[in-house]
Every structure is written in structure tokens, then in C-alpha cells.
Design an enzyme around this catalytic site. Structure first.
Site, mmCIF file in Angstrom:
data_model
loop_
_atom_site.group_PDB
_atom_site.id
_atom_site.type_symbol
_atom_site.label_atom_id
_atom_site.label_comp_id
_atom_site.label_asym_id
_atom_site.label_seq_id
_atom_site.Cartn_x
_atom_site.Cartn_y
_atom_site.Cartn_z
ATOM 1 N N SER A 23 0.817 -1.217 0.000
ATOM 2 C CA SER A 23 0.000 0.000 0.000
ATOM 3 C C SER A 23 0.849 1.266 0.000
ATOM 4 O O SER A 23 0.312 2.370 0.022
ATOM 5 C CB SER A 23 -0.928 -0.002 1.222
ATOM 6 O OG SER A 23 -0.179 -0.205 2.413
ATOM 7 N N HIS A 152 -41.250 21.598 -8.440
ATOM 8 C CA HIS A 152 -41.488 20.759 -9.631
ATOM 9 C C HIS A 152 -40.885 21.392 -10.885
ATOM 10 O O HIS A 152 -41.365 21.154 -11.990
ATOM 11 C CB HIS A 152 -42.979 20.494 -9.840
ATOM 12 C CG HIS A 152 -43.681 19.998 -8.610
ATOM 13 N ND1 HIS A 152 -43.831 18.660 -8.326
ATOM 14 C CD2 HIS A 152 -44.226 20.674 -7.578
ATOM 15 C CE1 HIS A 152 -44.477 18.528 -7.168
ATOM 16 N NE2 HIS A 152 -44.719 19.739 -6.691
ATOM 17 N N SER A 273 -17.440 25.146 -28.121
ATOM 18 C CA SER A 273 -17.616 23.898 -28.858
ATOM 19 C C SER A 273 -16.655 23.884 -30.030
ATOM 20 O O SER A 273 -16.341 24.928 -30.611
ATOM 21 C CB SER A 273 -19.063 23.809 -29.358
ATOM 22 O OG SER A 273 -19.138 22.949 -30.476
ATOM 23 N N LYS A 279 -21.673 28.228 -28.922
ATOM 24 C CA LYS A 279 -21.812 27.557 -27.626
ATOM 25 C C LYS A 279 -20.926 28.144 -26.521
ATOM 26 O O LYS A 279 -19.800 28.577 -26.770
ATOM 27 C CB LYS A 279 -21.461 26.063 -27.779
ATOM 28 C CG LYS A 279 -22.477 25.247 -28.538
ATOM 29 C CD LYS A 279 -23.872 25.254 -27.912
ATOM 30 C CE LYS A 279 -23.928 24.436 -26.640
ATOM 31 N NZ LYS A 279 -23.817 22.997 -26.887
ATOM 32 N N GLU A 286 -20.687 20.727 -14.792
ATOM 33 C CA GLU A 286 -21.106 19.375 -15.214
ATOM 34 C C GLU A 286 -20.161 18.330 -14.624
ATOM 35 O O GLU A 286 -20.583 17.257 -14.193
ATOM 36 C CB GLU A 286 -21.116 19.280 -16.739
ATOM 37 C CG GLU A 286 -22.162 20.176 -17.389
ATOM 38 C CD GLU A 286 -21.912 20.335 -18.882
ATOM 39 O OE1 GLU A 286 -21.825 19.315 -19.589
ATOM 40 O OE2 GLU A 286 -21.778 21.479 -19.339
ATOM 41 N N TYR A 313 -8.526 -7.259 12.908
ATOM 42 C CA TYR A 313 -8.046 -6.704 11.644
ATOM 43 C C TYR A 313 -8.136 -7.721 10.514
ATOM 44 O O TYR A 313 -7.842 -8.902 10.709
ATOM 45 C CB TYR A 313 -6.579 -6.247 11.779
ATOM 46 C CG TYR A 313 -6.019 -5.679 10.487
ATOM 47 C CD1 TYR A 313 -6.228 -4.356 10.132
ATOM 48 C CD2 TYR A 313 -5.314 -6.494 9.597
ATOM 49 C CE1 TYR A 313 -5.747 -3.842 8.937
ATOM 50 C CE2 TYR A 313 -4.826 -5.990 8.402
ATOM 51 C CZ TYR A 313 -5.044 -4.659 8.073
ATOM 52 O OH TYR A 313 -4.576 -4.163 6.891
ATOM 53 N N GLN A 318 -7.446 -2.294 4.380
ATOM 54 C CA GLN A 318 -6.500 -1.450 3.658
ATOM 55 C C GLN A 318 -7.191 -0.674 2.526
ATOM 56 O O GLN A 318 -6.686 0.356 2.087
ATOM 57 C CB GLN A 318 -5.365 -2.317 3.099
ATOM 58 C CG GLN A 318 -4.326 -1.572 2.307
ATOM 59 C CD GLN A 318 -3.097 -2.422 2.067
ATOM 60 O OE1 GLN A 318 -2.343 -2.721 2.992
ATOM 61 N NE2 GLN A 318 -2.896 -2.851 0.836
ATOM 62 N N LYS A 321 -8.130 3.455 2.410
ATOM 63 C CA LYS A 321 -7.327 4.635 2.148
ATOM 64 C C LYS A 321 -7.524 5.228 0.763
ATOM 65 O O LYS A 321 -7.661 6.444 0.612
ATOM 66 C CB LYS A 321 -5.855 4.330 2.405
ATOM 67 C CG LYS A 321 -5.552 4.397 3.904
ATOM 68 C CD LYS A 321 -4.180 3.897 4.259
ATOM 69 C CE LYS A 321 -4.121 2.388 4.249
ATOM 70 N NZ LYS A 321 -4.986 1.754 5.262
HETATM 71 N N1 ARG Z 1 -1.194 -1.378 5.155
HETATM 72 C C1 ARG Z 1 -2.047 -1.921 6.156
HETATM 73 C C2 ARG Z 1 -3.430 -1.279 6.067
HETATM 74 O O1 ARG Z 1 -3.530 -0.292 5.450
HETATM 75 C C3 ARG Z 1 -1.474 -1.674 7.504
HETATM 76 C C4 ARG Z 1 -1.912 -2.663 8.517
HETATM 77 C C5 ARG Z 1 -1.298 -3.949 8.179
HETATM 78 N N2 ARG Z 1 -1.555 -4.951 9.165
HETATM 79 C C6 ARG Z 1 -1.445 -6.251 8.891
HETATM 80 N N3 ARG Z 1 -1.691 -7.067 9.813
HETATM 81 N N4 ARG Z 1 -1.127 -6.672 7.689
HETATM 82 O O2 ARG Z 1 -4.409 -1.759 6.619
#
Ligand code: ARG
Length: 455
Positions: A23, A152, A273, A279, A286, A313, A318, A321
């Protein structure tokens, strides 16, 4: 040691799968948050007696150097957490290898994201205030010009152009308030949660919270490792914010079109245009309208990603993000585009005021009769028949002679001529949220105060 977990494995990760899971490409945006969180963690380890003061000082110095150097291209780092740790170890050696004691990337990514939102939300709020400022400036340029209001998409009743513009100010102000709520949701320290069960070192999490500016501590380590509700809340704020910008865009696309022409679009905010020389297209508005779909998609997509996750987790998290960063970028770019377009708009008071006269004064005629004792339902009937007649004859209220008015009700008097105008209609309004000139002036003044408070 090529990877964070190399002790456990005999083989190196498959290069393609490693790249698939990495990531760093996008979470490098959390660089400064990761360094800050790490520095606070190192200080807490030292306070707990887990790190010697010499090591703690080395880590502190090393992290400062890493921050100073800024985030680089990385060296096959899986994520920003691995990047910062590798850079630290490269600078200070063994002490750097003690930093991760009692800590997990699961809580690290949560603290980083929360710190990130705490510094970025105010930036979005300032961009919202900038767009509101342009709406207020446009309302000032519009002065006491009138236009029709619509329901309306049919002409309903006359309003001040400023009243219409304020109708877009308040949704934007709600967006800013909603972000304040997102900030308070994000304002919770997850550190101390470890990977999922907490940490066995006597970490003073309250001290970390105050060092990092968090006002609360999280209360359940399992919850922490899987909680991205605050991301969903930001995405909701962004999606709704984009819906508001899209609707604002739609209104100005319509009201700058030849059919309405209540406002003129600046040349600089329009496109021509390649084929049709006449135009003048409102492309930026838009695009804002179009991009709202994408941000709504980020919210829907992120909720879908979260819904089936087991507690604790999972790597699915991930995915938060890219949704978050793109929603933020799109929202900021759209706010700034909308502000630029608004800055170049010119009201066309003659055209909009003309459109605010005619049969849309029918409610005022009914009110005229009510003031003379007629029950509203009866007044509605009477005025309905006046309107039917006028439509047939292709005329409007102001063309009626007193005799013609009286054919419909003997209660119509000389004063009906002056009573039934667009200006009289708005001046008769009484409530604080109405288009009465005093009410609109007060709402504008209150918005100027709000803008001052936004800094
Ligand atoms: N890059 C991971 C994320 O964005 C960080 C956490 C990673 N944790 C793990 N156990 N692989 O979620």
C-alpha cells in the site's frame, strides 16, 4: 531481513502478490502522521521503562531526521509503516529495531488515519467556507434583484436572488458542521491496543493521547483493530457534500442557460464547442455533478467492504485509504472549481425579475382575499378561475381592470393593482426563513459572522 516477518518464512513472498498487497504507493500520504505516532510511542516506551533513555533519544533524533528528509520513493516497502521503520533503522541502527515493541501495524494504521483526518478535515472546512464566501459575494452583487422560486421546476413564487443563493449556503454550512462531527469521532487514541488484545507493557496511553492531541482513549482493543467507522463517516460527509455541490451545479447549469439567463457565466469559467461557434458550456459544473457519483461510490464501496468482516483486523481494511484520499481530493477540487465559477457569475436582474412576475403571484391574490375575510379554500377557488381566464386570454394579473377583477369577487378594490406585484409579494413575507428582505439581510449577516468564525 527483507520483510517485516522474514523469520517465520522460508521463502520470499511472490513478487506479484507482494506488489498486490503493498500500500506504500498510496499510504505514503500518511508519512508525517506515522512519524508523529511513532515518536509518541517511543516516548511512552521510555516512560514505561521498556526503552533506555539513550535508545529513546536515538529514536527521537532518528525520527526527526526521517521527517526532515521527507517521504521518498521507498525500497520495496510494503507500506508507510515499514518505510518509516526501515528509514529509521538505516539511520540509527539497533535502537530503531526496538521501536516496534508492544505495538502493531493494526493500531498504527488506525492512529495514522485518525491523525491524518485531524489535520485534513480543517482544510476541507476552509474550502467549504471559501465557496460560501463566493455565494455571499454573489448575493451582494445581486442586490435586491428578484427571480422566481420553483417547485417541480415550475415557477412558484417570487424570491430575492440572494434568498436563492442562501439556499445553497446552508447545505454547505451543514457539510462543515458534519465534518466537525467527523473530527470528534476521529478524536480517539487507538494505541495500546496492540495487534488485537492490548499490550503487556505498562504504557501510559493517556500521556500518548495528550502528546498527540487526542481527547479520548479507545475502550476495546478488538474493536480498534477493525474499526473504520470514522472513515465511513468522512466518506458520508464527502458524498453528501458532493451531492450539495452537484445540486448547486445543476441549478447554475440551468439558470445560466439561454432559456433562463438569470446569471451569465464568465468566459473563463466556460468552454466553447469545436463545432458550434455560438456555444458557451458550463463544463466545470457538469464535471462536479459527474464526480459526485464517484464519491457516492466510495461511500457505498467502503460500506460494502466492511460489512462482512470478522472482528479484528483483516487486510480488506487497507481498501479504506484509496477511497478516503480520492474522496478528499475530489471534494477539494470540486469545492475550488465551484468557488471559481461563482466568482465569475454575473446576475442578470432584468431577466430574472421579469421572470418573477405574472401568474406566480396567484398565491398573493388569494392572500389578498383572505385579508378581506374570505376563507383560504374559497379564495384559492376564486383565484383559480381568474388564472384559468387569464391563461385562455393570454394575459396576466396586471392587465386586469378593476371591473374585470370584480367579476370574480366584489372584494377586489382599487388597491389590488399595487398589492399584486412581485416586490409586494416578497415584502409581505413575515417569517425569519422567508424571502422577506429583512429576513434575507439577517441571514446574510449571520452567514458573514459564521465566515469570520471559520478563520
Ligand atoms: N497497510 C495496512 C493497512 O492499510 C497496515 C496494517 C497492516 N496490518 C497487517 N496485519 N497486515 O491496513
Amino acid at each position: 531481513m527483507a520483510h517485516l516477518w522474514s523469520g517465520r518464512f522460508e521463502e520470499d513472498p511472490d513478487a506479484e502478490l507482494f506488489a498486490f498487497g503493498a500500500s506504500f504507493r498510496f499510504d505514503r500520504r500518511l508519512f508525517e502522521d506515522d512519524v508523529r505516532g511513532s515518536a509518541a510511542w517511543a516516548a511512552a516506551l521510555a516512560r514505561a521503562g521498556v526503552l533506555s533513555s539513550v535508545d529513546a533519544a536515538a529514536i527521537d533524533r532518528g525520527l526527526r531526521e526521517v521527517l526532515q528528509a521527507g517521504v521518498g520513493e521507498g525500497s520495496n516497502d510494503e507500506d508507510v509503516h515499514a518505510y518509516v521503520e526501515r528509514e529509521l533503522v538505516a539511520r540509527i541502527g539497533e535502537a530503531g529495531r526496538r521501536l516496534h515493541t508492544g505495538r502493531s501495524r493494526n493500531e498504527q494504521v488506525a492512529v495514522d488515519l485518525r491523525l491524518y483526518l485531524k489535520r485534513r478535515v480543517p482544510v476541507v472546512q476552509r474550502a467549504i467556507a471559501a465557496a460560501v464566501r463566493e455565494l455571499v459575494a454573489l448575493a451582494e452583487r445581486a442586490g435586491d434583484a428578484l427571480m422566481p422560486s420553483y417547485t417541480h421546476l415550475r415557477r412558484a413564487q417570487p424570491v430575492l436572488v440572494a434568498h436563492f443563493l442562501l439556499s445553497h449556503v446552508f447545505p454547505l454550512r451543514r457539510d462543515a458542521d458534519r465534518l466537525t462531527a467527523v473530527l470528534s469521532e476521529a478524536d480517539e487514541l487507538p494505541l495500546g491496543s496492540g495487534a488485537v488484545a492490548g499490550t503487556s507493557y505498562a504504557i501510559d496511553v493517556r500521556a500518548i493521547a495528550s502528546a498527540l492531541g487526542f481527547s479520548r482513549i479507545s475502550r476495546n482493543s478488538i474493536d480498534v483493530s477493525g474499526d473504520r467507522d470514522f472513515v465511513a463517516s468522512f466518506l458520508h460527509a464527502a458524498a453528501l457534500g458532493m451531492v450539495h455541490l452537484s445540486r448547486l451545479g445543476e441549478d447554475f447549469i440551468l439558470f445560466t442557460a439561454e432559456e433562463f439567463a438569470f446569471f451569465d457565466l464568465a468566459d473563463a469559467a466556460a468552454t466553447g464547442s469545436s463545432l458550434m461557434p455560438q456555444k458557451k458550456n458550463p463544463d466545470p459544473l457538469e464535471l462536479v455533478r459527474g464526480k459526485s457519483g464517484r464519491v457516492i461510490g466510495h461511500l457505498a464501496g467502503w460500506l460494502a467492504s466492511m460489512k462482512g468482516l470478522p472482528s479484528g483486523y483483516s487486510k480488506d481494511l487497507q481498501e479504506d485509504k484509496e477511497a478516503l484520499f480520492d474522496a478528499e481530493d475530489t471534494w477539494l477540487a470540486s469545492l475550488s472549481a465551484v468557488a471559481s465559477v461563482l466568482r465569475g457569475l454575473q446576475p442578470n436582474p432584468r431577466v430574472s425579475t421579469r421572470a418573477a412576475s405574472g401568474l406566480l403571484l396567484a398565491t398573493d391574490v388569494a392572500d389578498y382575499l383572505v385579508a378581506r375575510g374570505v376563507p383560504f379554500r374559497d379564495a384559492h377557488e376564486i383565484v383559480g378561475s381568474v388564472v384559468r381566464r387569464l391563461l385562455k386570454e393570454g394575459r396576466s394579473f396586471d392587465a386586469l381592470s378593476l371591473g374585470e377583477w370584480r367579476e370574480h369577487s366584489p372584494l377586489f378594490g382599487e388597491d389590488v393593482r399595487n398589492a399584486i406585484t412581485a416586490r409586494a409579494s416578497i415584502e409581505k413575507k413575515r417569517t425569519p426563513q422567508s424571502t422577506a428582505p429583512d429576513a434575507v439581510a439577517a441571514a446574510l449577516a449571520e452567514t458573514r459572522e459564521w465566515l469570520k468564525a471559520q478563520g
